[in-house]
Design a protein around this motif. Structure first.
Motif, PDB file in Angstrom:
ATOM      1  N   ALA A 147      36.896  40.798  50.235  1.00 24.31           N
ATOM      2  CA  ALA A 147      36.430  41.656  51.322  1.00 24.31           C
ATOM      3  C   ALA A 147      35.755  42.873  50.723  1.00 24.31           C
ATOM      4  O   ALA A 147      35.829  43.109  49.515  1.00 24.31           O
ATOM      5  N   VAL A 148      35.124  43.642  51.582  1.00 27.71           N
ATOM      6  CA  VAL A 148      34.717  44.989  51.217  1.00 27.71           C
ATOM      7  C   VAL A 148      35.890  45.911  51.550  1.00 27.71           C
ATOM      8  O   VAL A 148      36.407  45.879  52.661  1.00 27.71           O
ATOM      9  N   TYR A 149      36.273  46.694  50.563  1.00 27.09           N
ATOM     10  CA  TYR A 149      37.414  47.595  50.728  1.00 27.09           C
ATOM     11  C   TYR A 149      36.918  49.023  50.924  1.00 27.09           C
ATOM     12  O   TYR A 149      36.049  49.500  50.179  1.00 27.09           O
ATOM     13  N   TYR A 150      37.498  49.676  51.924  1.00 26.22           N
ATOM     14  CA  TYR A 150      37.118  51.037  52.271  1.00 26.22           C
ATOM     15  C   TYR A 150      38.325  51.966  52.202  1.00 26.22           C
ATOM     16  O   TYR A 150      39.425  51.591  52.605  1.00 26.22           O
TER      17      TYR A 150
ATOM     18  N   GLN B 221      37.235  44.592  55.077  1.00 21.99           N
ATOM     19  CA  GLN B 221      36.451  43.907  56.098  1.00 21.99           C
ATOM     20  C   GLN B 221      35.671  42.762  55.489  1.00 21.99           C
ATOM     21  O   GLN B 221      35.078  42.910  54.408  1.00 21.99           O
ATOM     22  N   VAL B 222      35.666  41.638  56.192  1.00 25.81           N
ATOM     23  CA  VAL B 222      34.822  40.508  55.829  1.00 25.81           C
ATOM     24  C   VAL B 222      33.793  40.343  56.929  1.00 25.81           C
ATOM     25  O   VAL B 222      34.022  40.743  58.082  1.00 25.81           O
ATOM     26  N   PRO B 223      32.656  39.758  56.605  1.00 25.10           N
ATOM     27  CA  PRO B 223      31.600  39.610  57.617  1.00 25.10           C
ATOM     28  C   PRO B 223      32.091  38.869  58.850  1.00 25.10           C
ATOM     29  O   PRO B 223      32.791  37.858  58.750  1.00 25.10           O
ATOM     30  N   GLY B 224      31.757  39.420  60.005  1.00 23.14           N
ATOM     31  CA  GLY B 224      32.114  38.773  61.259  1.00 23.14           C
ATOM     32  C   GLY B 224      33.496  39.092  61.767  1.00 23.14           C
ATOM     33  O   GLY B 224      33.885  38.621  62.837  1.00 23.14           O
TER      34      GLY B 224
ATOM     35  N   GLY C 202      35.730  47.946  42.443  1.00 19.32           N
ATOM     36  CA  GLY C 202      35.638  46.581  42.923  1.00 19.32           C
ATOM     37  C   GLY C 202      34.986  45.666  41.902  1.00 19.32           C
ATOM     38  O   GLY C 202      34.451  46.116  40.892  1.00 19.32           O
ATOM     39  N   GLY C 203      35.054  44.378  42.176  1.00 22.10           N
ATOM     40  CA  GLY C 203      34.442  43.416  41.277  1.00 22.10           C
ATOM     41  C   GLY C 203      34.953  42.023  41.537  1.00 22.10           C
ATOM     42  O   GLY C 203      35.566  41.747  42.571  1.00 22.10           O
ATOM     43  N   LEU C 204      34.689  41.153  40.571  1.00 23.99           N
ATOM     44  CA  LEU C 204      35.085  39.750  40.651  1.00 23.99           C
ATOM     45  C   LEU C 204      36.321  39.535  39.792  1.00 23.99           C
ATOM     46  O   LEU C 204      36.353  39.948  38.628  1.00 23.99           O
TER      47      LEU C 204
ATOM     48  N   VAL D  54      35.266  43.426  46.720  1.00 21.86           N
ATOM     49  CA  VAL D  54      36.252  42.717  45.911  1.00 21.86           C
ATOM     50  C   VAL D  54      36.103  41.234  46.197  1.00 21.86           C
ATOM     51  O   VAL D  54      36.160  40.814  47.350  1.00 21.86           O
ATOM     52  N   THR D  55      35.892  40.461  45.146  1.00 22.60           N
ATOM     53  CA  THR D  55      35.761  39.020  45.292  1.00 22.60           C
ATOM     54  C   THR D  55      36.802  38.344  44.403  1.00 22.60           C
ATOM     55  O   THR D  55      36.854  38.616  43.196  1.00 22.60           O
ATOM     56  N   VAL D  56      37.614  37.506  45.018  1.00 20.67           N
ATOM     57  CA  VAL D  56      38.660  36.796  44.288  1.00 20.67           C
ATOM     58  C   VAL D  56      38.290  35.318  44.267  1.00 20.67           C
ATOM     59  O   VAL D  56      38.186  34.680  45.314  1.00 20.67           O
TER      60      VAL D  56
END
Length: 122
Positions: A92-95, A39-42, A9-11, A118-120
């Motif tokens: 999102a956070v990828y699992y 998953q994203v928060p909430g 993961g990363g930017l 992962v941040t885009v």
């Protein structure tokens, strides 16, 4: 049981690519179908895609079709998620997760990794 560890993961800028890896240890890797979720928060954990035990069958969420590719290397006990044409909404956070059937619901998966962010950027 099986232990799963994601990495990669990363930017990344919008339109870019990223490859996530998920390394497995423990029970025989090829016994499991492997899925990717995010998953994203909430929000609830969202199905991204799944690959069969031998890698011959893959199913994807509509949001991933044509942009993401799941593959696996059973000799290396690793499953991959190649992501291209990334969009800010892919942030999102990828699992990765292991199951015995090619489910799309997160609650049907038996084992999970810790996730990788992962941040885009736009």
């Amino acid at each position: 049981q099986v232990q799963l560890v994601e990495s990669g993961g990363g930017l990344v800028q919008a339109g870019g690519s990223l490859r996530l890896s998920c390394a497995a240890s423990g029970r025989t890797f090829s016994d499991y179908v492997m899925g990717w979720f995010r998953q994203v928060p909430g929000k609830e954990r969202e199905f991204v895609g799944v690959v069969s035990r031998n890698g011959g069958i893959r199913n994807y969420a509509d949001s991933a079709k044509g942009r993401f590719t799941i593959s696996r290397d059973n000799a290396k006990n690793t499953v991959y998620l190649q992501m291209s044409s990334l969009k800010p909404e892919d942030t999102a956070v990828y699992y990765c997760a292991a199951a015995f059937q090619m489910w799309r619901r997160s609650q049907d998966y038996n084992y999970w990794g810790q996730g990788t962010q992962v941040t885009v950027s736009s």
